[in-house]
Write a protein that holds these residues in place. Sequence first.
Motif, mmCIF file in Angstrom:
data_model
loop_
_atom_site.group_PDB
_atom_site.id
_atom_site.type_symbol
_atom_site.label_atom_id
_atom_site.label_comp_id
_atom_site.label_asym_id
_atom_site.label_seq_id
_atom_site.Cartn_x
_atom_site.Cartn_y
_atom_site.Cartn_z
ATOM 1 N N ALA A 69 6.461 4.047 -6.393
ATOM 2 C CA ALA A 69 5.091 3.606 -6.368
ATOM 3 C C ALA A 69 5.373 1.900 -6.448
ATOM 4 C CB ALA A 69 4.563 4.464 -7.398
ATOM 5 N N ARG A 70 5.906 1.491 -7.294
ATOM 6 C CA ARG A 70 6.285 -0.054 -7.379
ATOM 7 C C ARG A 70 6.468 -0.846 -6.400
ATOM 8 N NH1 ARG A 70 8.259 -3.512 -12.107
ATOM 9 N NH2 ARG A 70 8.652 -1.481 -12.900
ATOM 10 N N GLU A 71 7.698 -0.210 -5.825
ATOM 11 C CA GLU A 71 7.799 -0.935 -4.129
ATOM 12 C C GLU A 71 6.977 -0.642 -2.854
ATOM 13 O OE1 GLU A 71 12.502 -0.765 -4.736
ATOM 14 O OE2 GLU A 71 11.429 1.052 -4.770
ATOM 15 N N ARG A 72 6.641 0.365 -2.628
ATOM 16 C CA ARG A 72 5.971 0.519 -2.584
ATOM 17 C C ARG A 72 4.207 -0.151 -2.417
ATOM 18 N NH1 ARG A 72 6.743 4.734 0.912
ATOM 19 N NH2 ARG A 72 8.941 6.333 0.607
ATOM 20 N N GLU A 73 3.595 -0.254 -2.994
ATOM 21 C CA GLU A 73 2.493 -0.775 -3.443
ATOM 22 C C GLU A 73 2.596 -2.177 -3.078
ATOM 23 O OE1 GLU A 73 -1.402 -1.915 -4.643
ATOM 24 O OE2 GLU A 73 -0.100 -0.753 -3.939
ATOM 25 N N ARG A 74 3.969 -2.976 -3.520
ATOM 26 C CA ARG A 74 4.376 -4.314 -3.407
ATOM 27 C C ARG A 74 4.324 -4.167 -1.103
ATOM 28 N NH1 ARG A 74 8.617 -4.975 -5.386
ATOM 29 N NH2 ARG A 74 8.042 -5.964 -7.019
ATOM 30 N N TYR A 75 5.025 -3.392 -0.890
ATOM 31 C CA TYR A 75 4.718 -3.546 0.766
ATOM 32 C C TYR A 75 3.029 -3.486 1.146
ATOM 33 C CZ TYR A 75 9.634 -2.963 0.939
ATOM 34 O OH TYR A 75 11.460 -3.999 -0.085
ATOM 35 N N ARG A 76 2.676 -2.766 0.707
ATOM 36 C CA ARG A 76 1.151 -2.519 0.730
ATOM 37 C C ARG A 76 0.565 -3.541 1.201
ATOM 38 N NH1 ARG A 76 -4.205 -1.885 -0.944
ATOM 39 N NH2 ARG A 76 -3.803 -1.796 -3.153
ATOM 40 N N LEU A 77 0.526 -4.445 -0.207
ATOM 41 C CA LEU A 77 -0.123 -5.347 -0.306
ATOM 42 C C LEU A 77 0.555 -6.774 0.762
ATOM 43 C CD1 LEU A 77 -0.114 -5.760 -4.559
ATOM 44 C CD2 LEU A 77 -1.856 -5.536 -2.562
ATOM 45 N N ALA A 82 1.788 -5.755 3.460
ATOM 46 C CA ALA A 82 0.893 -5.554 5.081
ATOM 47 C C ALA A 82 -0.427 -6.173 5.265
ATOM 48 C CB ALA A 82 1.155 -3.501 5.419
ATOM 49 N N GLN A 83 -1.144 -5.472 3.441
ATOM 50 C CA GLN A 83 -2.585 -5.700 4.359
ATOM 51 C C GLN A 83 -2.850 -7.525 4.226
ATOM 52 O OE1 GLN A 83 -4.432 -5.960 -0.039
ATOM 53 N NE2 GLN A 83 -5.284 -4.376 1.681
ATOM 54 N N ARG A 84 -1.487 -8.458 3.685
ATOM 55 C CA ARG A 84 -2.605 -9.792 3.574
ATOM 56 C C ARG A 84 -1.453 -10.538 4.689
ATOM 57 N NH1 ARG A 84 0.483 -14.735 3.239
ATOM 58 N NH2 ARG A 84 -0.981 -16.223 2.530
ATOM 59 N N SER A 101 -2.526 -12.400 10.269
ATOM 60 C CA SER A 101 -2.950 -12.027 12.174
ATOM 61 C C SER A 101 -4.312 -11.873 12.568
ATOM 62 C CB SER A 101 -2.298 -10.455 12.479
ATOM 63 O OG SER A 101 -2.076 -10.262 13.675
ATOM 64 N N ARG A 102 -5.333 -12.226 12.251
ATOM 65 C CA ARG A 102 -6.416 -11.819 12.647
ATOM 66 C C ARG A 102 -6.672 -13.437 12.130
ATOM 67 N NH1 ARG A 102 -11.102 -13.548 10.793
ATOM 68 N NH2 ARG A 102 -10.368 -14.035 9.351
ATOM 69 N N ARG A 103 -6.662 -14.098 11.354
ATOM 70 C CA ARG A 103 -7.299 -15.345 11.451
ATOM 71 C C ARG A 103 -6.258 -16.323 12.323
ATOM 72 N NH1 ARG A 103 -5.802 -17.856 5.703
ATOM 73 N NH2 ARG A 103 -7.420 -19.455 6.839
ATOM 74 N N ALA A 104 -4.746 -16.022 12.595
ATOM 75 C CA ALA A 104 -4.220 -16.839 14.206
ATOM 76 C C ALA A 104 -4.829 -16.506 14.469
ATOM 77 C CB ALA A 104 -2.740 -16.417 13.533
ATOM 78 N N ALA A 105 -5.606 -14.970 15.326
ATOM 79 C CA ALA A 105 -5.546 -14.598 16.732
ATOM 80 C C ALA A 105 -7.564 -16.041 17.012
ATOM 81 C CB ALA A 105 -6.252 -13.459 16.592
ATOM 82 N N ALA A 106 -7.821 -15.488 16.105
ATOM 83 C CA ALA A 106 -9.279 -16.834 15.522
ATOM 84 C C ALA A 106 -9.027 -17.846 15.809
ATOM 85 C CB ALA A 106 -10.355 -15.769 14.245
#
Length: 405
Positions: free
Chosen positions: A34-42, A44-46, A51-56
Amino acid sequence: MAWEDDGLELLPEAVVPSRIPSTHPLHQPWQLTARERERYRLMAQRSREQSRRAAAGELDPLHEVNIPSLDTRDLMPRQEPNGLRALSLYSGGGGLDVSFERAGFEHVASYEILDHAAETLSRNRPEWEVHGGGDGDVHGVKWKDWRGRVDVMHGGPPCQPFSNAGRQQGHLDPRDCWPATVNAIRAIQPVAFVAENVPALASAKFADYVRDVIVEPLERSRPRYYVHRILLEAKDFGVPQVRKRVVFVGFRSKKAYDAFRNPTPTHAWNDPGSDLPATMGVRAALGLPQVEEHPDGLAPTIRSGLTGPRHTTSICNSTSAARSWAALGLWPNGVAATRQAASAFPTDTGAFRLSVADVALIQGFPPTWTWPSAVYQAVGQIGNAVPPPLGWAVAKAVTKALSKA
């Protein structure tokens, strides 16, 4: 239970399943806590937010748009037409198709089951006959219809049954297409064939498989085929990447078989005493500055996979490869669609972000070869392909052997 040390909640150490269902029946998800999955989720979120900011246009570029120093067409000079006709199976993004075209062969047709890969072939060569999707499935083709119309058949049957990433299930893996390949050769009866795969297929683990499924059925066929098995490295042909392949080269003529010589290296890597041209390091090939903190070298093997629950734009295939990419100052994750988009999307570490065109260059594709698919599909096609300069050297060796038959 254990405390997370980077700001996460208290999480258990037990392995927990992914909440994202797999989109491929053969995908085997990573066993993560669960620790590893949460780290990867965060992470990916960042990444999505960046990516959104780069496109803008909200981020400041860390590097200018690069201009490569390597033109891979120089690694495989176009040869005069040799009068031989080539048929392509498992064409993918066109690695062997490009190789044989530049070696002087007439392209007869391509068969490729993935629609987006067939689209790559059709977009780049509208004049080619390309069978894609269901029509490109090698199991449903009446191969005898091609008899007398093909001189050389080439292709790379799916490598997952024999690769570490594919769990090396061999004949138990439903993606194993070597029996279908042998059936096609026996039905078409070309004067020669070329079939490539991962080097693990040449290991002791698969020795019985190679003998029973590939070599002996072809030696017993009518007409009989005489088969060479050779191991080649991409760096020996000017490709700035660590990549090995096993290649099976078969001939109907014993004279051509005897005349065949393994392709000799056209380039040398890190060998000042060689008379051959030097293979460029990957930073030099991409046109990046040479800096002390990131000594130049060969790129790790580009990841080749299109399976799994997520559409990944990473070309990194292991933890050790990640360390090698980092040492080179290159970012193998989040490959951008274009060099302009890569420049506009700085990485957290300051490493150089790669584009689809950069990945294609590292694999040896000509700069004029384009990739109309989504980024994850494009890098998947590239990673699955034979480096064209390596394939070109094999095609030339086949031509020479046939000229002496």
